[in-house]
Design a protein around this motif. Structure first.
Motif, PDB file in Angstrom:
ATOM      1  N   ALA A 282       5.987   6.909  -5.018  1.00  0.00           N
ATOM      2  CA  ALA A 282       6.190   5.605  -4.400  1.00  0.00           C
ATOM      3  C   ALA A 282       4.889   4.929  -3.983  1.00  0.00           C
ATOM      4  CB  ALA A 282       7.109   5.758  -3.184  1.00  0.00           C
ATOM      5  N   PHE A 283       3.774   5.372  -4.536  1.00  0.00           N
ATOM      6  CA  PHE A 283       2.497   4.833  -4.072  1.00  0.00           C
ATOM      7  C   PHE A 283       2.354   3.353  -4.381  1.00  0.00           C
ATOM      8  CE2 PHE A 283      -1.972   3.762  -4.540  1.00  0.00           C
ATOM      9  CZ  PHE A 283      -2.411   4.091  -3.268  1.00  0.00           C
ATOM     10  N   GLU A 284       2.428   2.996  -5.649  1.00  0.00           N
ATOM     11  CA  GLU A 284       2.141   1.609  -6.035  1.00  0.00           C
ATOM     12  C   GLU A 284       3.163   0.621  -5.503  1.00  0.00           C
ATOM     13  OE1 GLU A 284       1.384   1.358 -10.219  1.00  0.00           O
ATOM     14  OE2 GLU A 284      -0.258   2.802 -10.096  1.00  0.00           O
ATOM     15  N   GLY A 285       4.430   0.969  -5.578  1.00  0.00           N
ATOM     16  CA  GLY A 285       5.465   0.022  -5.171  1.00  0.00           C
ATOM     17  C   GLY A 285       5.669  -0.083  -3.673  1.00  0.00           C
ATOM     18  N   LEU A 286       5.530   1.037  -2.978  1.00  0.00           N
ATOM     19  CA  LEU A 286       5.878   1.059  -1.564  1.00  0.00           C
ATOM     20  C   LEU A 286       4.674   1.260  -0.635  1.00  0.00           C
ATOM     21  CD1 LEU A 286       8.185   1.183   0.574  1.00  0.00           C
ATOM     22  CD2 LEU A 286       8.230   3.653   0.210  1.00  0.00           C
ATOM     23  N   LEU A 287       3.848   2.218  -0.915  1.00  0.00           N
ATOM     24  CA  LEU A 287       2.797   2.607   0.026  1.00  0.00           C
ATOM     25  C   LEU A 287       1.520   1.780  -0.070  1.00  0.00           C
ATOM     26  CD1 LEU A 287       3.146   6.467  -0.128  1.00  0.00           C
ATOM     27  CD2 LEU A 287       4.063   4.909   1.573  1.00  0.00           C
ATOM     28  N   GLN A 288       1.110   1.429  -1.261  1.00  0.00           N
ATOM     29  CA  GLN A 288      -0.162   0.712  -1.407  1.00  0.00           C
ATOM     30  C   GLN A 288      -0.189  -0.605  -0.629  1.00  0.00           C
ATOM     31  OE1 GLN A 288      -1.461  -0.143  -5.412  1.00  0.00           O
ATOM     32  NE2 GLN A 288      -3.592   0.089  -4.796  1.00  0.00           N
ATOM     33  N   PRO A 289       0.877  -1.408  -0.644  1.00  0.00           N
ATOM     34  CA  PRO A 289       0.839  -2.633   0.173  1.00  0.00           C
ATOM     35  C   PRO A 289       0.679  -2.339   1.671  1.00  0.00           C
ATOM     36  CG  PRO A 289       2.610  -2.766  -1.433  1.00  0.00           C
ATOM     37  CD  PRO A 289       2.068  -1.378  -1.505  1.00  0.00           C
ATOM     38  N   TRP A 290       1.312  -1.271   2.164  1.00  0.00           N
ATOM     39  CA  TRP A 290       1.176  -0.889   3.570  1.00  0.00           C
ATOM     40  C   TRP A 290      -0.244  -0.436   3.871  1.00  0.00           C
ATOM     41  CZ3 TRP A 290       5.485   2.248   6.366  1.00  0.00           C
ATOM     42  CH2 TRP A 290       6.626   1.476   6.477  1.00  0.00           C
ATOM     43  N   ILE A 291      -0.807   0.334   2.962  1.00  0.00           N
ATOM     44  CA  ILE A 291      -2.167   0.839   3.155  1.00  0.00           C
ATOM     45  C   ILE A 291      -3.145  -0.323   3.267  1.00  0.00           C
ATOM     46  CG2 ILE A 291      -4.047   2.065   1.983  1.00  0.00           C
ATOM     47  CD1 ILE A 291      -1.859   4.036   0.976  1.00  0.00           C
ATOM     48  N   ILE A 292      -2.972  -1.295   2.419  1.00  0.00           N
ATOM     49  CA  ILE A 292      -3.839  -2.479   2.464  1.00  0.00           C
ATOM     50  C   ILE A 292      -3.600  -3.253   3.751  1.00  0.00           C
ATOM     51  CG2 ILE A 292      -4.293  -4.714   1.370  1.00  0.00           C
ATOM     52  CD1 ILE A 292      -3.655  -3.259  -1.340  1.00  0.00           C
ATOM     53  N   GLU A 293      -2.330  -3.442   4.111  1.00  0.00           N
ATOM     54  CA  GLU A 293      -1.972  -4.195   5.320  1.00  0.00           C
ATOM     55  C   GLU A 293      -2.503  -3.541   6.593  1.00  0.00           C
ATOM     56  OE1 GLU A 293      -0.365  -7.270   7.525  1.00  0.00           O
ATOM     57  OE2 GLU A 293      -0.285  -7.130   5.353  1.00  0.00           O
ATOM     58  N   LEU A 294      -2.449  -2.215   6.658  1.00  0.00           N
ATOM     59  CA  LEU A 294      -2.905  -1.489   7.847  1.00  0.00           C
ATOM     60  C   LEU A 294      -4.419  -1.270   7.864  1.00  0.00           C
ATOM     61  CD1 LEU A 294      -0.049   1.172   8.084  1.00  0.00           C
ATOM     62  CD2 LEU A 294      -0.386  -0.832   9.551  1.00  0.00           C
ATOM     63  N   GLY A 295      -5.096  -1.675   6.799  1.00  0.00           N
ATOM     64  CA  GLY A 295      -6.547  -1.538   6.751  1.00  0.00           C
ATOM     65  C   GLY A 295      -7.034  -0.138   6.398  1.00  0.00           C
ATOM     66  N   TYR A 296      -6.189   0.641   5.712  1.00  0.00           N
ATOM     67  CA  TYR A 296      -6.544   2.012   5.338  1.00  0.00           C
ATOM     68  C   TYR A 296      -7.132   2.123   3.931  1.00  0.00           C
ATOM     69  CZ  TYR A 296      -4.182   4.155   9.367  1.00  0.00           C
ATOM     70  OH  TYR A 296      -3.826   4.551  10.617  1.00  0.00           O
ATOM     71  N   GLN A 297      -7.342   1.018   3.244  1.00  0.00           N
ATOM     72  CA  GLN A 297      -7.818   1.086   1.864  1.00  0.00           C
ATOM     73  C   GLN A 297      -9.164   1.793   1.762  1.00  0.00           C
ATOM     74  OE1 GLN A 297      -6.054   0.159  -0.988  1.00  0.00           O
ATOM     75  NE2 GLN A 297      -7.696   1.298  -1.971  1.00  0.00           N
ATOM     76  N   ALA A 298     -10.070   1.508   2.677  1.00  0.00           N
ATOM     77  CA  ALA A 298     -11.387   2.168   2.642  1.00  0.00           C
ATOM     78  C   ALA A 298     -11.238   3.672   2.847  1.00  0.00           C
ATOM     79  CB  ALA A 298     -12.303   1.578   3.708  1.00  0.00           C
ATOM     80  N   ARG A 299     -10.337   4.080   3.751  1.00  0.00           N
ATOM     81  CA  ARG A 299     -10.086   5.516   3.963  1.00  0.00           C
ATOM     82  C   ARG A 299      -9.495   6.154   2.718  1.00  0.00           C
ATOM     83  NH1 ARG A 299      -7.454   5.496  10.010  1.00  0.00           N
ATOM     84  NH2 ARG A 299      -9.312   4.780  11.083  1.00  0.00           N
ATOM     85  N   LEU A 300      -8.600   5.435   2.066  1.00  0.00           N
ATOM     86  CA  LEU A 300      -8.000   5.950   0.836  1.00  0.00           C
ATOM     87  C   LEU A 300      -9.059   6.102  -0.249  1.00  0.00           C
ATOM     88  CD1 LEU A 300      -5.458   6.805  -0.718  1.00  0.00           C
ATOM     89  CD2 LEU A 300      -5.195   4.412  -1.374  1.00  0.00           C
ATOM     90  N   ASP A 301      -9.930   5.124  -0.380  1.00  0.00           N
ATOM     91  CA  ASP A 301     -11.012   5.212  -1.366  1.00  0.00           C
ATOM     92  C   ASP A 301     -11.915   6.412  -1.091  1.00  0.00           C
ATOM     93  OD1 ASP A 301     -10.008   2.924  -2.557  1.00  0.00           O
ATOM     94  OD2 ASP A 301     -11.446   1.584  -1.583  1.00  0.00           O
ATOM     95  N   THR A 302     -12.203   6.640   0.188  1.00  0.00           N
ATOM     96  CA  THR A 302     -13.012   7.800   0.569  1.00  0.00           C
ATOM     97  C   THR A 302     -12.281   9.090   0.218  1.00  0.00           C
ATOM     98  OG1 THR A 302     -14.030   6.554   2.361  1.00  0.00           O
ATOM     99  CG2 THR A 302     -14.152   8.961   2.508  1.00  0.00           C
TER     100      THR A 302
END
Length: 192
Positions: free
Chosen positions: A79-99
Motif C-alpha cells: 500500500a505504499f504508493e496508493g496509501l502511504l506515500q501521500p501521508w509521508i509527504i504530507e507529514l514531512g517524512y519524505q526526507a526521512r524515507l529517503d535517508t
C-alpha cells in the motif's frame, strides 16, 4: 506550572490500571506503524509501578512492536504508493524515507536492528523494508532482537532502580522534560 510532573503522575496512575498490559501491547503495535509516541513512555512507568512484572511488560512491548513492524512491512509492500506515500509527504517524512532507503542500500538488514534498538523512528524502517521488499525472515529477526534489547533494557533499568528511581525521577522530571523539549527543538532547527 509543573507540566511534566503532572504527566508523570498520570502515566504512573495509568500504568497501574488493570488493562495497562493490553494498552501497552496495542501501543507497541501502533508505534511500529504510525503512532508517534515511543512505547518507552508507557513501559517505563509500568515497570516502575510493578517491578515484579517488568520482564513481562518488556516481552509484551517486544512482541507487539514486532507484530506492528510486520504490519508496517506489509503496508509498505502493498500500500505504499496508493496509501502511504501521500501521508509521508504530507507529514514531512519524505526526507526521512529517503535517508532510510539510502541506509537500506548501504547496510541492509542491519538498519532494521539499529532502528529497533535506537530512538530512530522504527516505523519509517518497517514501511521502507516492505516497500524495498527486504527478505521478511531477516527483517523479523532483526526487529525481534533490536526491539527486545531496547525494551528489556528499559525494563531492567526500572526494575533495578525501583522505588528509589521513581522518587528521583519524580524530583527531576521537570528538568528532564524541559531539557528534552530544548534538545528536540535544537535538533529540528539543526536538521532543517
Amino acid at each position: 506550572m509543573k507540566i511534566f510532573q503532572l504527566c508523570y503522575d498520570k502515566a504512573l496512575k495509568w500504568s497501574r490500571h488493570k488493562n495497562a498490559p493490553y494498552f501497552l501491547g496495542g501501543m507497541s503495535v501502533a508505534e511500529s506503524v504510525i503512532f508517534p509516541i515511543p512505547v518507552d513512555v508507557m513501559l517505563a512507568p509500568m515497570a516502575l509501578a510493578n517491578p515484579e512484572k517488568a520482564w513481562r511488560f518488556a516481552l509484551i512491548a517486544s512482541i507487539g512492536s514486532v507484530l506492528g513492524g510486520i504490519l508496517g512491512y506489509f503496508l509498505g509492500m502493498y500500500a505504499f504508493e496508493g496509501l502511504l506515500q501521500p501521508w509521508i509527504i504530507e507529514l514531512g517524512y519524505q526526507a526521512r524515507l529517503d535517508t532510510a532507503i539510502e541506509w537500506f542500500s548501504r547496510y541492509g538488514v542491519w538498519v532494521v536492528f539499529l532502528a529497533g534498538f535506537s530512538p530512530i523512528p522504527y516505523k519509517v524502517f518497517t514501511i521502507s523494508a516492505g516497500f524495498l521488499q527486504l527478505a521478511i525472515i531477516p527483517f523479523i529477526l532483526a526487529s525481534l532482537v533490536g526491539r527486545s534489547m531496547r525494551f528489556f533494557l528499559v525494563a531492567a533499568l526500572m526494575f533495578w532502580g525501583g522505588a528509589d528511581m521513581e522518587h528521583r525521577l519524580r524530583q527531576h522530571i521537570e528538568t528532564i522534560g524541559w531539557a528534552v523539549v530544548v534538545i528536540i527543538i535544537g535538533l529540528y532547527f539543526y536538521f532543517r
